[in-house]
Scaffold this motif. Structure first.
Motif, mmCIF file in Angstrom:
data_model
loop_
_atom_site.group_PDB
_atom_site.id
_atom_site.type_symbol
_atom_site.label_atom_id
_atom_site.label_comp_id
_atom_site.label_asym_id
_atom_site.label_seq_id
_atom_site.Cartn_x
_atom_site.Cartn_y
_atom_site.Cartn_z
ATOM 1 N N THR A 160 0.840 -1.204 0.000
ATOM 2 C CA THR A 160 0.000 0.000 0.000
ATOM 3 C C THR A 160 0.876 1.256 0.000
ATOM 4 O OG1 THR A 160 -1.640 -1.233 1.251
ATOM 5 C CG2 THR A 160 -1.885 1.149 1.237
ATOM 6 N N VAL A 161 1.970 1.179 0.735
ATOM 7 C CA VAL A 161 2.888 2.332 0.756
ATOM 8 C C VAL A 161 3.424 2.574 -0.656
ATOM 9 C CG1 VAL A 161 5.074 3.236 1.640
ATOM 10 C CG2 VAL A 161 3.580 1.927 3.150
ATOM 11 N N LYS A 162 3.856 1.495 -1.313
ATOM 12 C CA LYS A 162 4.408 1.646 -2.675
ATOM 13 C C LYS A 162 3.367 2.268 -3.594
ATOM 14 C CE LYS A 162 7.321 -2.518 -2.680
ATOM 15 N NZ LYS A 162 7.364 -3.869 -3.252
ATOM 16 N N SER A 163 2.141 1.762 -3.478
ATOM 17 C CA SER A 163 1.080 2.250 -4.344
ATOM 18 C C SER A 163 0.807 3.740 -4.078
ATOM 19 C CB SER A 163 -0.167 1.400 -4.089
ATOM 20 O OG SER A 163 -1.273 1.986 -4.674
ATOM 21 N N ARG A 164 0.793 4.110 -2.786
ATOM 22 C CA ARG A 164 0.545 5.522 -2.458
ATOM 23 C C ARG A 164 1.673 6.411 -2.974
ATOM 24 N NH1 ARG A 164 -1.715 5.205 3.807
ATOM 25 N NH2 ARG A 164 -3.682 4.182 3.282
ATOM 26 N N VAL A 165 2.891 5.932 -2.834
ATOM 27 C CA VAL A 165 4.034 6.727 -3.306
ATOM 28 C C VAL A 165 3.944 6.897 -4.819
ATOM 29 C CG1 VAL A 165 6.547 6.704 -3.616
ATOM 30 C CG2 VAL A 165 5.569 6.114 -1.397
ATOM 31 N N PHE A 166 3.633 5.794 -5.501
ATOM 32 C CA PHE A 166 3.533 5.837 -6.962
ATOM 33 C C PHE A 166 2.491 6.859 -7.390
ATOM 34 C CE2 PHE A 166 1.539 4.578 -10.921
ATOM 35 C CZ PHE A 166 2.624 4.315 -11.748
ATOM 36 N N ARG A 167 1.312 6.780 -6.782
ATOM 37 C CA ARG A 167 0.220 7.670 -7.196
ATOM 38 C C ARG A 167 0.496 9.119 -6.792
ATOM 39 N NH1 ARG A 167 -4.784 4.213 -5.155
ATOM 40 N NH2 ARG A 167 -6.043 5.851 -6.099
ATOM 41 N N LEU A 217 6.503 -1.724 -8.502
ATOM 42 C CA LEU A 217 7.903 -2.007 -8.833
ATOM 43 C C LEU A 217 8.618 -0.730 -9.274
ATOM 44 C CD1 LEU A 217 9.879 -4.469 -9.214
ATOM 45 C CD2 LEU A 217 9.298 -4.352 -11.640
ATOM 46 N N ILE A 218 7.936 0.037 -10.106
ATOM 47 C CA ILE A 218 8.531 1.279 -10.613
ATOM 48 C C ILE A 218 8.725 2.287 -9.467
ATOM 49 C CG2 ILE A 218 8.054 3.282 -12.090
ATOM 50 C CD1 ILE A 218 6.737 1.221 -14.037
ATOM 51 N N ALA A 219 7.729 2.332 -8.587
ATOM 52 C CA ALA A 219 7.850 3.240 -7.437
ATOM 53 C C ALA A 219 9.065 2.869 -6.596
ATOM 54 C CB ALA A 219 6.582 3.179 -6.583
ATOM 55 N N ALA A 220 9.234 1.580 -6.364
ATOM 56 C CA ALA A 220 10.369 1.116 -5.544
ATOM 57 C C ALA A 220 11.688 1.350 -6.277
ATOM 58 C CB ALA A 220 10.195 -0.359 -5.205
ATOM 59 N N LEU A 221 11.661 1.140 -7.587
ATOM 60 C CA LEU A 221 12.884 1.343 -8.384
ATOM 61 C C LEU A 221 13.294 2.818 -8.357
ATOM 62 C CD1 LEU A 221 14.961 0.141 -10.403
ATOM 63 C CD2 LEU A 221 13.343 0.662 -12.237
ATOM 64 N N ALA A 222 12.312 3.700 -8.541
ATOM 65 C CA ALA A 222 12.625 5.144 -8.567
ATOM 66 C C ALA A 222 13.171 5.619 -7.233
ATOM 67 C CB ALA A 222 11.368 5.935 -8.931
ATOM 68 N N GLY A 223 12.716 4.987 -6.151
ATOM 69 C CA GLY A 223 13.173 5.411 -4.826
ATOM 70 C C GLY A 223 14.437 4.714 -4.375
ATOM 71 N N GLY A 224 14.948 3.800 -5.199
ATOM 72 C CA GLY A 224 16.159 3.075 -4.817
ATOM 73 C C GLY A 224 15.928 2.092 -3.685
ATOM 74 N N HIS A 225 14.729 1.507 -3.653
ATOM 75 C CA HIS A 225 14.396 0.605 -2.555
ATOM 76 C C HIS A 225 14.584 -0.866 -2.897
ATOM 77 C CE1 HIS A 225 12.796 3.863 -0.137
ATOM 78 N NE2 HIS A 225 12.150 4.301 -1.201
ATOM 79 N N LEU A 226 15.200 -1.138 -4.032
ATOM 80 C CA LEU A 226 15.362 -2.544 -4.425
ATOM 81 C C LEU A 226 16.821 -2.979 -4.234
ATOM 82 C CD1 LEU A 226 13.308 -2.459 -7.771
ATOM 83 C CD2 LEU A 226 12.505 -3.156 -5.509
ATOM 84 N N SER A 280 20.255 -5.045 -5.465
ATOM 85 C CA SER A 280 20.888 -4.916 -6.783
ATOM 86 C C SER A 280 20.297 -5.919 -7.775
ATOM 87 C CB SER A 280 22.403 -5.076 -6.669
ATOM 88 O OG SER A 280 22.710 -6.247 -5.964
ATOM 89 N N ALA A 281 20.008 -7.128 -7.303
ATOM 90 C CA ALA A 281 19.413 -8.132 -8.205
ATOM 91 C C ALA A 281 18.021 -7.705 -8.641
ATOM 92 C CB ALA A 281 19.356 -9.481 -7.500
ATOM 93 N N GLU A 282 17.243 -7.184 -7.667
ATOM 94 C CA GLU A 282 15.874 -6.722 -7.982
ATOM 95 C C GLU A 282 15.927 -5.539 -8.931
ATOM 96 O OE1 GLU A 282 13.563 -7.838 -3.785
ATOM 97 O OE2 GLU A 282 14.683 -5.964 -3.971
ATOM 98 N N THR A 283 16.913 -4.659 -8.703
ATOM 99 C CA THR A 283 17.043 -3.480 -9.562
ATOM 100 C C THR A 283 17.319 -3.897 -11.006
ATOM 101 O OG1 THR A 283 17.882 -2.194 -7.725
ATOM 102 C CG2 THR A 283 18.364 -1.337 -9.914
ATOM 103 N N GLU A 284 18.213 -4.864 -11.144
ATOM 104 C CA GLU A 284 18.560 -5.336 -12.485
ATOM 105 C C GLU A 284 17.333 -5.912 -13.195
ATOM 106 O OE1 GLU A 284 21.863 -8.372 -14.124
ATOM 107 O OE2 GLU A 284 22.388 -7.275 -12.301
ATOM 108 N N ALA A 285 16.588 -6.733 -12.460
ATOM 109 C CA ALA A 285 15.389 -7.346 -13.039
ATOM 110 C C ALA A 285 14.358 -6.277 -13.387
ATOM 111 C CB ALA A 285 14.811 -8.357 -12.050
ATOM 112 N N ALA A 286 14.208 -5.300 -12.491
ATOM 113 C CA ALA A 286 13.214 -4.244 -12.725
ATOM 114 C C ALA A 286 13.600 -3.412 -13.941
ATOM 115 C CB ALA A 286 13.116 -3.357 -11.488
ATOM 116 N N THR A 304 8.633 9.788 -15.085
ATOM 117 C CA THR A 304 7.711 10.638 -14.323
ATOM 118 C C THR A 304 7.995 10.524 -12.836
ATOM 119 O OG1 THR A 304 5.988 10.400 -15.996
ATOM 120 C CG2 THR A 304 5.253 10.968 -13.781
ATOM 121 N N GLN A 305 8.157 9.282 -12.388
ATOM 122 C CA GLN A 305 8.400 9.040 -10.957
ATOM 123 C C GLN A 305 9.705 9.702 -10.505
ATOM 124 O OE1 GLN A 305 6.582 6.681 -8.626
ATOM 125 N NE2 GLN A 305 5.000 7.348 -10.033
ATOM 126 N N LEU A 306 10.738 9.551 -11.328
ATOM 127 C CA LEU A 306 12.034 10.130 -10.962
ATOM 128 C C LEU A 306 11.963 11.655 -10.942
ATOM 129 C CD1 LEU A 306 14.409 7.768 -12.992
ATOM 130 C CD2 LEU A 306 14.316 7.991 -10.496
#
Lengths: 194, 256
Positions: free
Chosen positions: A162-169, B8-17, B19-25, B41-43
């Motif tokens: 949910t946090v990820k989704s909120r951040v994304f949106r 996934l994109i949100a986590a990737l943009a925030g650097g929350h993955l 290194s293996a996850e980042t590569e896959a993403a 857009t996210q970045l």
């Protein structure tokens, strides 16, 4: 004092609970800017943010004994801060018959040339303030306070997804507000966007 | 693109993955133009937020913030009297022991003197600040919680406090705090008890002009100035607080 000698937040809290009021002041000095910063980003104006910061530290002062140590002290502090801000926002909403002050308009032409960067910052702040509170909190904690997704999940009490989704949106809404949506160069066939 | 891609994109943009996850993403994003656009857009939004200045309190704001917690701690009468009661108890104990031991021929010089015993009692602010056993009408701490905090606020201030120059906003905050003290100590549950206390307390009065205006007996909390005019702040029963201007006897602010 070296970093190693520096008492931990939890140590200061224990000292405060044992009657050492100086420990509370040290704890407060250590975190007041950070708490104020979060309050300002969530509340949107300094006066309300200061009220929320005061309320946060009063809660901490009164209820320090409720910190169980299951999470980091800062996570707990963020949680108290966010909850206090939400309470204040609800209170403000109840009394919103009077319109809130608008951002001050600058009419002095001599100041116009200083406005470039400042205007951009104001636009970003205004766009942030327009986000729904849950989105705003998530994006402030992740992108501005550098909390991990798990920490934000603990602070706001929702699953990490949910946090990820909120951040994304939240980021998407911000980009829309600021006119920064990146257009896709190619639309692949069969891309069923939800 | 699906919801899980968004996350996934949100986590990737925030650097929350990792290194293996980042590569896959990155591989996923590279194969999907809309995902690439979304990542941009996210970045960009993240970058905008991070470009905002670091927020710090001004000196004035910092002093206002500390003002609330720096106020002399007001405590209920049983807490305020604890050192004196402790000293009295120490005196009785020492005197009693002295009489007993003198009677039995022991060396009195080995016993603590009365002044030492009193000093010990006064030098224990932590124990004096510990919550007293719950009196009738005062709420117990929540079940499962051990009340270890010294407690911020009490019924009556130990003496009038000087709040200095106040803005209207400061005054509003202060009155709210003064009124809420009753709630914090659980006394809102027992207004009768508060009223009895107000009636007994020597400070429980208000200036005549306020009495004439129907203001009930109140506890004088302190003084300050508002726009240069001296004002006085009172705590009233029923979770209320009021400030009035001394020169005109006008109520300048109240809570609620």
């Amino acid at each position: 004092m070296t970093e190693e000698d520096r008492p931990t937040d939890e140590g200061l809290l224990d000292r405060y609970l044992s009657g050492d009021s100086d420990a509370f002041h040290e704890l407060m000095s250590r975190h007041e800017d950070r708490v104020f910063s979060v309050c300002l980003r969530i509340m949107g104006d300094r006066e309300s943010a200061l009220d929320a910061t005061q309320e946060t530290f009063l809660t901490l002062y009164r209820k320090a004994n409720r910190f169980s140590g299951r999470s980091a002290f800062t996570t707990w502090l963020y949680r108290v801060t966010v909850n206090t801000c939400y309470d204040q926002l609800r209170r403000i909403r109840r009394h919103q018959a009077q319109p809130l002050d608008e951002s001050p308009q600058v009419d002095d032409p001599a100041q116009q040339d200083q406005l470039g960067a400042r205007e951009v910052r104001q636009e970003i702040e205004a766009a942030l303030a327009r986000l729904p509170p849950d989105f705003r909190t998530a994006v402030v904690l992740v992108d501005m306070e550098d909390l991990s997704l798990k920490e934000v999940s603990d602070v706001v009490g929702v699953p990490v997804g949910t946090v990820k989704s909120r951040v994304f949106r939240a980021r998407r809404l911000l980009a829309e507000s600021l006119g920064n949506l990146a257009p896709p160069s190619v639309h692949p066939i069969g891309d069923n966007d939800a | 693109m699906h919801d899980h891609d968004d996350e996934l994109i949100a986590a990737l943009a925030g650097g929350h993955l990792s290194s293996a996850e980042t590569e896959a993403a990155r591989a996923t994003v590279a194969s999907c133009p809309r995902c690439s656009a979304e990542l941009a857009t996210q970045l960009s939004a993240r970058q905008s937020l991070r470009s905002l200045d670091q927020v710090t309190l001004t000196d004035f704001e910092r002093s206002r913030l500390h003002h609330v917690v720096d106020r002399p701690v007001a405590r209920p009468w049983y807490v305020r009297l604890a050192p004196a009661l402790g000293a009295a108890a120490g005196f009785v104990l020492v005197a009693g022991l002295g009489v007993t031991l003198l009677g039995s021929g022991a060396d009195v010089a080995e016993l603590p003197t009365v002044s030492e015993a009193s000093a010990d009692a006064i030098a224990e602010p932590a124990s004096a600040a510990e919550p007293a056993p719950a009196a009738e009408g005062i709420e117990e701490p929540e079940a499962g919680l051990v009340e270890r905090s010294p407690g911020l606020l009490g019924l009556a201030a130990p003496g009038p406090l000087d709040f200095g120059d106040l803005t209207e906003a400061d005054l509003g905050t202060l009155l709210q705090l003064i009124a809420l003290e009753q709630e914090l100590e659980g006394l809102s549950e027992s207004v009768t008890q508060l009223q009895e206390k107000l009636a007994e307390d020597a400070t429980a009065s208000v200036p005549e002009c306020l009495e004439d205006a129907g203001v009930p007996p109140a506890i004088y909390v302190g003084t300050g100035t508002l726009a240069g005019e001296p004002i006085e702040l009172f705590m009233l029963p029923d979770n209320r607080a009021v400030a009035y201007q001394q020169s005109s006897c006008e109520i300048v602010a109240q809570f609620p």
